[in-house]
Scaffold this motif. Sequence first.
Motif, PDB file in Angstrom:
ATOM      1  N   GLY A 161       0.803  -1.215   0.000  1.00 31.83           N
ATOM      2  CA  GLY A 161       0.000   0.000   0.000  1.00 31.83           C
ATOM      3  C   GLY A 161       0.833   1.260   0.000  1.00 31.83           C
ATOM      4  O   GLY A 161       2.069   1.221   0.006  1.00 31.83           O
ATOM      5  N   PRO A 162       0.182   2.422   0.018  1.00 31.50           N
ATOM      6  CA  PRO A 162       0.900   3.694   0.040  1.00 31.50           C
ATOM      7  C   PRO A 162       1.535   3.973   1.394  1.00 31.50           C
ATOM      8  O   PRO A 162       1.104   3.441   2.419  1.00 31.50           O
ATOM      9  CB  PRO A 162      -0.194   4.715  -0.282  1.00 31.50           C
ATOM     10  CG  PRO A 162      -1.447   4.086   0.230  1.00 31.50           C
ATOM     11  CD  PRO A 162      -1.287   2.607  -0.005  1.00 31.50           C
ATOM     12  N   VAL A 163       2.548   4.826   1.382  1.00 29.21           N
ATOM     13  CA  VAL A 163       3.198   5.287   2.599  1.00 29.21           C
ATOM     14  C   VAL A 163       3.072   6.805   2.640  1.00 29.21           C
ATOM     15  O   VAL A 163       3.469   7.483   1.693  1.00 29.21           O
ATOM     16  CB  VAL A 163       4.687   4.885   2.642  1.00 29.21           C
ATOM     17  CG1 VAL A 163       5.368   5.485   3.865  1.00 29.21           C
ATOM     18  CG2 VAL A 163       4.825   3.365   2.640  1.00 29.21           C
ATOM     19  N   LEU A 164       2.490   7.318   3.707  1.00 30.42           N
ATOM     20  CA  LEU A 164       2.377   8.764   3.897  1.00 30.42           C
ATOM     21  C   LEU A 164       3.440   9.160   4.912  1.00 30.42           C
ATOM     22  O   LEU A 164       3.332   8.845   6.101  1.00 30.42           O
ATOM     23  CB  LEU A 164       0.980   9.135   4.393  1.00 30.42           C
ATOM     24  CG  LEU A 164       0.674  10.634   4.514  1.00 30.42           C
ATOM     25  CD1 LEU A 164       0.792  11.320   3.167  1.00 30.42           C
ATOM     26  CD2 LEU A 164      -0.720  10.847   5.101  1.00 30.42           C
ATOM     27  N   ASP A 165       4.480   9.839   4.448  1.00 36.96           N
ATOM     28  CA  ASP A 165       5.645  10.137   5.277  1.00 36.96           C
ATOM     29  C   ASP A 165       5.542  11.565   5.802  1.00 36.96           C
ATOM     30  O   ASP A 165       5.743  12.527   5.063  1.00 36.96           O
ATOM     31  CB  ASP A 165       6.914   9.963   4.448  1.00 36.96           C
ATOM     32  CG  ASP A 165       8.179  10.050   5.285  1.00 36.96           C
ATOM     33  OD1 ASP A 165       8.082  10.440   6.470  1.00 36.96           O
ATOM     34  OD2 ASP A 165       9.267   9.726   4.757  1.00 36.96           O
ATOM     35  N   LEU A 166       5.262  11.703   7.100  1.00 37.01           N
ATOM     36  CA  LEU A 166       5.098  13.003   7.730  1.00 37.01           C
ATOM     37  C   LEU A 166       6.249  13.318   8.692  1.00 37.01           C
ATOM     38  O   LEU A 166       6.133  14.210   9.524  1.00 37.01           O
ATOM     39  CB  LEU A 166       3.765  13.049   8.487  1.00 37.01           C
ATOM     40  CG  LEU A 166       2.525  12.740   7.643  1.00 37.01           C
ATOM     41  CD1 LEU A 166       1.270  12.804   8.515  1.00 37.01           C
ATOM     42  CD2 LEU A 166       2.406  13.698   6.474  1.00 37.01           C
TER      43      LEU A 166
END
Length: 261
Positions: A161-166
Motif C-alpha cells: 500500500g501507500p506510505v504517507l511520510d510526515l
Amino acid sequence: MLVLLPPSEGKAGAARGRPLAWESLSLPALTEARARVLDELVELCSGDPDKAREVLGLSEGQSDEVARNAGLRTAPTAPAGAVYTGVLYDALGLASLSPAAKRRAGRALLVFSGLWGALRIGDRIPAYRCSGGVKLPGLGPLAGHWRGPLGEVLPEVAGAGPVLDLRSAAYAALWRPTGALAERTLTVRVLQERLVNGTPKRSVVSHFNKATKGRLVRDLLEAGPLPRRAGHVAGALRELGHRVEEDPAAPGRLDVVVTEV
C-alpha cells in the motif's frame, strides 16, 4: 496504508506501570538495535551529567531529562501514543478517536524514534529524551545506526500500500524508502496562503505544520478505510475538506494549502 510520524521532543512520563518488556514491543527484529541504543543512553546519563547534556543537546534546566534516561530500565511505561505529546499529537488526538479509528491507528501509524527505531502507538515505553540527530559516544550518529535494521524490517511492514511520510528531516534520515516503495511514498508540505496588498502569497509553514499534519491523519483515520493506492490519497484528503495540490515537477509530494495555522 502506512503513516510515518516523528516523535515529540516532550514526553509524558507514566506515574505508574510495569517497566519495559522488550518482548512486548512490535517489530521484534529491532530488539538488538534498540537494546544497544538503550545501553549506551543509560551509561551516558549515569555518568557525567554535563557530558550527557552536551551529547543530548540539553540545557542545564533539563537535567531532570538526564536523570530520567539513567533510570529507563526500571521506569514505568505507557503506550507510545500516550507518551508522545506536542503539537502534532494534540491535533491528532489519539485518545478521542472513535473505536474504529483507534483500530486503524494501531495498524497504520508508525512513530520513529532515536531510541526505539520505530514503534506502534500501542507499544509500552518509558518517557525518554534522545532525538534522532544525537551522536552517542559508542554508536555514533543514530541515523547511521538505524539505517540498516530499519531497512531490513520496514519494507515488509509497508506491504503493497501507500506510505504517507510526515516525518521531520532528523527522523527521515533514519530510513528512506527505496525502489518501488519509494514510488508509493508521499510527503506533505504545508503552505500558508495570505493576502499581501491584495495578492495571494504563500510561505512554508514551520512549527504549525505539525498541527496541520495531525489533523490530516485524524481526518483520514475517522473517515473510514484508508486509501490503498498512493494515487488515491490526495483525492481522499480533498473529500475531507483539505486543499491539496500536486506538482508534476515534484512527484510524490502533496502541498496542503492553509489560510490559518
